[in-house]
Design an enzyme around this catalytic site. Structure first.
Site, PDB file in Angstrom:
ATOM      1  N   HIS A 134     -10.614  33.912 -13.484  1.00 21.68           N
ATOM      2  CA  HIS A 134     -10.048  33.653 -12.154  1.00 21.68           C
ATOM      3  C   HIS A 134      -8.609  33.167 -12.324  1.00 21.68           C
ATOM      4  O   HIS A 134      -8.301  31.988 -12.222  1.00 21.68           O
ATOM      5  CB  HIS A 134     -10.876  32.619 -11.403  1.00 21.68           C
ATOM      6  N   HIS A 136      -4.613  33.448 -11.199  1.00 22.92           N
ATOM      7  CA  HIS A 136      -3.475  33.851 -10.380  1.00 22.92           C
ATOM      8  C   HIS A 136      -2.283  33.929 -11.340  1.00 22.92           C
ATOM      9  O   HIS A 136      -1.841  32.904 -11.861  1.00 22.92           O
ATOM     10  CB  HIS A 136      -3.170  32.818  -9.296  1.00 22.92           C
ATOM     11  N   LYS A 217     -10.359  42.712  -6.145  1.00 25.07           N
ATOM     12  CA  LYS A 217     -10.553  41.365  -5.621  1.00 25.07           C
ATOM     13  C   LYS A 217     -10.485  41.388  -4.095  1.00 25.07           C
ATOM     14  O   LYS A 217      -9.514  41.843  -3.513  1.00 25.07           O
ATOM     15  CB  LYS A 217      -9.470  40.419  -6.164  1.00 25.07           C
ATOM     16  N   HIS A 219     -10.241  38.988  -0.881  1.00 30.62           N
ATOM     17  CA  HIS A 219      -9.819  37.621  -0.561  1.00 30.62           C
ATOM     18  C   HIS A 219      -9.687  37.452   0.941  1.00 30.62           C
ATOM     19  O   HIS A 219      -9.142  38.311   1.628  1.00 30.62           O
ATOM     20  CB  HIS A 219      -8.481  37.299  -1.231  1.00 30.62           C
ATOM     21  N   HIS A 246     -13.646  36.194  -2.612  1.00 31.26           N
ATOM     22  CA  HIS A 246     -13.400  34.896  -1.974  1.00 31.26           C
ATOM     23  C   HIS A 246     -13.713  35.133  -0.502  1.00 31.26           C
ATOM     24  O   HIS A 246     -13.000  35.848   0.180  1.00 31.26           O
ATOM     25  CB  HIS A 246     -11.936  34.497  -2.201  1.00 31.26           C
ATOM     26  N   HIS A 272     -15.586  30.555  -6.956  1.00 30.84           N
ATOM     27  CA  HIS A 272     -15.811  29.195  -6.419  1.00 30.84           C
ATOM     28  C   HIS A 272     -16.931  29.181  -5.374  1.00 30.84           C
ATOM     29  O   HIS A 272     -16.719  28.907  -4.197  1.00 30.84           O
ATOM     30  CB  HIS A 272     -14.527  28.573  -5.866  1.00 30.84           C
ATOM     31  N   HIS A 320      -2.650  27.808   0.189  1.00 30.92           N
ATOM     32  CA  HIS A 320      -2.970  28.828   1.184  1.00 30.92           C
ATOM     33  C   HIS A 320      -1.984  28.872   2.344  1.00 30.92           C
ATOM     34  O   HIS A 320      -2.301  29.357   3.424  1.00 30.92           O
ATOM     35  CB  HIS A 320      -4.416  28.666   1.650  1.00 30.92           C
ATOM     36  N   ASP A 360      -8.706  29.245 -11.611  1.00 32.30           N
ATOM     37  CA  ASP A 360      -7.950  29.365 -10.353  1.00 32.30           C
ATOM     38  C   ASP A 360      -6.522  28.873 -10.565  1.00 32.30           C
ATOM     39  O   ASP A 360      -5.974  28.115  -9.780  1.00 32.30           O
ATOM     40  CB  ASP A 360      -8.632  28.594  -9.224  1.00 32.30           C
TER      41      ASP A 360
END
Length: 568
Positions: A134, A136, A217, A219, A246, A272, A320, A360
């Protein structure tokens, strides 16, 4: 017959069968299950020692001899805890067994020759390189940070500090996939990039897989609707790649049952799965009741401490792209942070319901703390609940240790279709290995081996007369330099991308390897972490129950593997 007392033997050759070793300053103790050596015929390097011409070193060429032997290491892996020599040949694991010279020693199955290098593993623990699934990819410096923590494979998405990357693990589109493959070509790390999976029609997803994505992915920040979930999984089924998800925190396009229904029993990796990192509030955690769901945690909630809830709110607002002046944004953030589900997550990990742990990185997670947070969780559970039932007879934590190490090695490898190359210390796999002194286990490795070469290690002053004078810190080694970094690392892609001649078209140095067997697996394939309880969450109190049992525990006030090791 000459004899040695057990303490003297351990000091010279490392622990042997029946000896116990403490992991760092945790309460986790492991016991040596088997020793491959022949007592009296051990190999050890040094002045006056065994690995010398005509003694422990034979006359054979490297057609037979291994390139590297790690002597007398304590191997900790999902399959067992054993003492032995580890042979490495052509950048891959040859065998865990007995090294030496078969002309003069018994039971040798790893031949040492004039062309064999030696790493002394006496008194050290050897583990497989970690896999962080995971990531980024916000900055390239993450690679060095992860490597020096014991991680040798990174899977995720991103293009740098773009707003989309800071929130979502997606390398969006064929152009960016190509550029990220080129940008990371000479890095000493195995890599895999996830394309953006949020689309209701397949063409834009297919072109990303053909351009080098190793998976997709989904999200919520891009809109994880039932339609996009169904489309993404349909494409993954056709291309044999994994999907990571996610889910929809706000429950805008459906509740957790709507998402699970959209899976249609197809396998998926839920990021998560507790929910603080994002996902249906408050009950995404119940997804890990399903056999097609491969659940993982991210490390900020590992383990539950008295600081966990407080740090998450600001973390979430930044990652976010939320505004603390907007009431709805604050409510969105608040809905994700629940101490009850975080506490339950600890217990679900300890019992094997949660299968993986990841970072993450820089997006509500710390890239250099996957290994540390995993073992802190194991320690906290040992303190609060004692030995696992599987460990009662032995009296040591062998099964718990094997369960927890699987969470960041073999299980993410299986989930993403790369276990044929990495994830464990087994013959034929890449020699991605991490050596630890027991006192520093899970926090400061003594050596990181990448594809058979030392890629990073603590090193003293380069102008000193010996390697150890201060300042000692992690420095790149020759395995991180020049063309060796690419030659000892791989990038995982879809089979379609591999067949398209992607390496040649992008001018890549490193080997591309296709993911495989991602669609025919289930949670039952998650080694030591395959428990499927019926999980329920009370929508008012957030209490979590597994098969009717309330799952709760107190937050930790202090943890091992922490400030004791990081004064500077």
């Amino acid at each position: 017959m000459a004899t040695m007392d057990r303490q003297s033997y351990a000091q010279m050759f490392g622990p042997t069968t029946g000896d116990r070793v403490r992991l760092g300053d945790t309460d986790i103790w492991i016991q040596v299950e088997k020793d491959f050596t022949v007592y009296g015929d051990e190999v050890k390097f040094g002045g006056g020692k065994v690995i010398r011409d005509g003694m422990g070193q034979s006359q054979v060429t490297n057609e037979i001899a291994v390139d590297l032997v790690i002597t007398n290491a304590l191997v900790l892996d999902h399959w067992g805890i054993v003492k032995g020599d580890v042979g490495i040949k052509d950048g891959r694991i040859f065998k865990v067994g007995k090294a030496g010279n078969p002309d003069v020693q018994d039971n040798v199955d790893i031949v040492v020759g004039p062309g064999t290098e030696v790493i002394a593993g006496e008194g050290s623990i050897l583990t497989a390189g970690g896999i962080d699934a995971h990531i980024h990819f916000i900055c390239p410096q993450q690679v060095e940070e992860a490597l020096t923590s014991g991680v040798t494979t990174m899977i995720g998405g991103g293009t740098g500090p773009a707003t989309g990357t800071k929130a979502t693990t997606c390398t969006s589109g064929p152009w960016y996939l190509g550029k990220m493959l080129q940008a990371t070509d000479s890095m000493p790390m195995n890599l895999g990039f996830l394309g953006k999976g949020n689309a209701s029609l397949p063409e834009a997803l297919e072109e990303q897989l053909e351009a080098g994505a190793c998976g997709l992915k989904l999200h919520e920040d891009w809109g994880t609707t039932p339609a996009s979930i169904d489309c993404c999984l349909s494409v993954a089924e056709a291309y044999d790649v994994q999907v990571a998800i996610h889910t929809d925190t706000l429950n805008e396009s459906g509740f957790v049952d709507s998402t699970i229904d959209a899976f249609k029993d197809r396998v998926i990796h839920t990021y998560h799965t507790e929910g603080a990192g994002g996902g249906h509030a408050p009950d995404i955690i119940q997804a890990c009741s399903n056999p097609n769901v491969l659940p993982s945690s991210t490390n900020p909630t590992r383990p539950y401490t008295h600081n966990t809830v407080d740090e998450h709110l600001d973390m979430l607002m930044v990652c976010h792209h939320l505004d603390s002046n907007i009431e709805e944004d604050v409510a969105f953030a608040d809905s994700r942070i629940r101490k009850e589900t975080i506490a339950a997550e600890d217990i679900l990990h300890d019992r094997g319901a949660f299968s993986m742990i990841s970072s993450d990185s820089q997006a509500m997670g710390r890239v250099g703390e996957v290994v540390t947070r995993t073992w802190q969780t194991a320690h906290k559970m040992k303190q609060q609940f004692g030995l696992l039932p599987e460990d009662q007879e032995l009296g040591a934590d062998n099964f718990r240790a094997r369960r927890y190490i699987a969470k960041y090695t073999i299980n993410p490898a299986i989930a993403h279709g790369i276990s044929h190359e990495v994830g464990s210390i087994e013959p034929g796999k890449m020699a991605d290995l991490v050596l630890w002194k027991p006192a520093f286990f899970a926090v400061k490795p003594s050596m990181i081996i990448k594809g058979g070469m030392i890629a990073s290690a603590p090193m003293g002053d380069p102008n000193a007369s010996i390697p150890t004078p201060q300042p000692v810190h992690y420095r790149p080694m020759f395995g991180s330099c020049g063309k060796a970094a690419a030659a000892t690392s791989v990038t995982f892609v879809s089979k379609a991308a591999l067949n398209n001649g992607l390496k040649e078209s992008l001018g890549l140095e490193r080997t591309l390897v296709a993911c495989k067997n991602t669609r025919n697996i289930s949670k039952l394939d998650m080694i030591h972490n395959d428990w499927l309880p019926n999980i329920t969450v009370d929508p008012q109190t957030y209490e979590v129950r597994a098969d009717g049992e309330l799952l709760t525990c107190e937050p930790a006030e202090t943890l091992p593997l922490a400030q004791l090791y990081t004064l500077f």
